[in-house]
Design an enzyme around this catalytic site. Sequence first.
Site, short mmCIF file in Angstrom:
data_model
loop_
_atom_site.label_atom_id
_atom_site.label_comp_id
_atom_site.label_asym_id
_atom_site.label_seq_id
_atom_site.Cartn_x
_atom_site.Cartn_y
_atom_site.Cartn_z
N SER A 195 -11.11 5.12 38.63
CA SER A 195 -10.08 5.79 37.84
C SER A 195 -8.73 5.09 38.02
CB SER A 195 -10.03 7.27 38.25
OG SER A 195 -9.31 8.04 37.33
N ASP A 221 -18.01 11.67 30.72
CA ASP A 221 -16.74 11.84 31.40
C ASP A 221 -15.80 12.69 30.55
OD1 ASP A 221 -14.24 11.41 32.72
OD2 ASP A 221 -14.98 9.49 33.47
N HIS A 244 -16.94 12.20 35.66
CA HIS A 244 -15.90 11.28 36.13
C HIS A 244 -16.09 10.88 37.59
CE1 HIS A 244 -12.07 9.27 35.74
NE2 HIS A 244 -11.58 9.89 36.81
#
Length: 275
Positions: free
Chosen positions: A100, A225, A252
Amino acid sequence: MKEMDCEKELGDSAPGHNKGHFVLVHGALHGAWCWYKIVDLLEKDGHMVTAIDLTSAGRHPATADSVKSFEEYNQPLMDFLAHQEKSIEQGARIVLVGHSMGGVSLSYASEAFPHLIAVAVYVCALMFRGGESLDKEREYMLPDKEIIEKLEFNKPNGSILPTSFTMPKNLMKNYFYSETESVDATLSSLLIRPFPAMGIYNMDLKTTEERYGLVPRVYIKTSRDKLFPPARQEEIIARSPPEVIHVLESDHSPFFCMAEKLHQLFVQIAIEYVK
């Protein structure tokens, strides 16, 4: 550039392949703790693994409100790589993994230490084009407006800009852990810490093709996600094509919900890139 379906392409991991040193960088709100399953699996295979706590994350003593820039937030990773540069074992042995927001950390590291990094692995992560300033790509760092509106911002002493933000724990399950077992979601709810907002507002890095561009990039796309939707991931991939794209049917947080497959994928990537 090729895209691989991990359900079909993943084979057995390769215990004993010990050339690479896996360095794992967490995303916003998380810490080194989020990699606990991956660290365990890689170490059981005999790999060297280091999971980093960035400034104000995990067990790091600083608070998010005290962090003034992304450089300060990212300093633990840069210090670690600088130490590796001075160690006896030289050469591009590091498999640098970012999740991320951790993809921004990979940009800094790739520009500063390209000779140490065998491959940069972006796990549903921000991945930028080389040859320009990250300041121009800040919009890609921000989640969708509907998510921003649900974040909790800290603005001490009536300041205009927030110094940190977090996400209410009841929303973390939906955006981060929609397919994650409740035990891991509960663990996370006890360990997440605010993210330093100045880490987004204040960053100063211009990547170059001569350094950042030397590091091979592999992208792992998470097709279920909700925080970083596949369409946005595909947009980033199109702007800055990696050498290979892998796809996981994951939320995610594949380090929780698909740890075995993510581990096997990391090992295969190391076999391919660490010579």
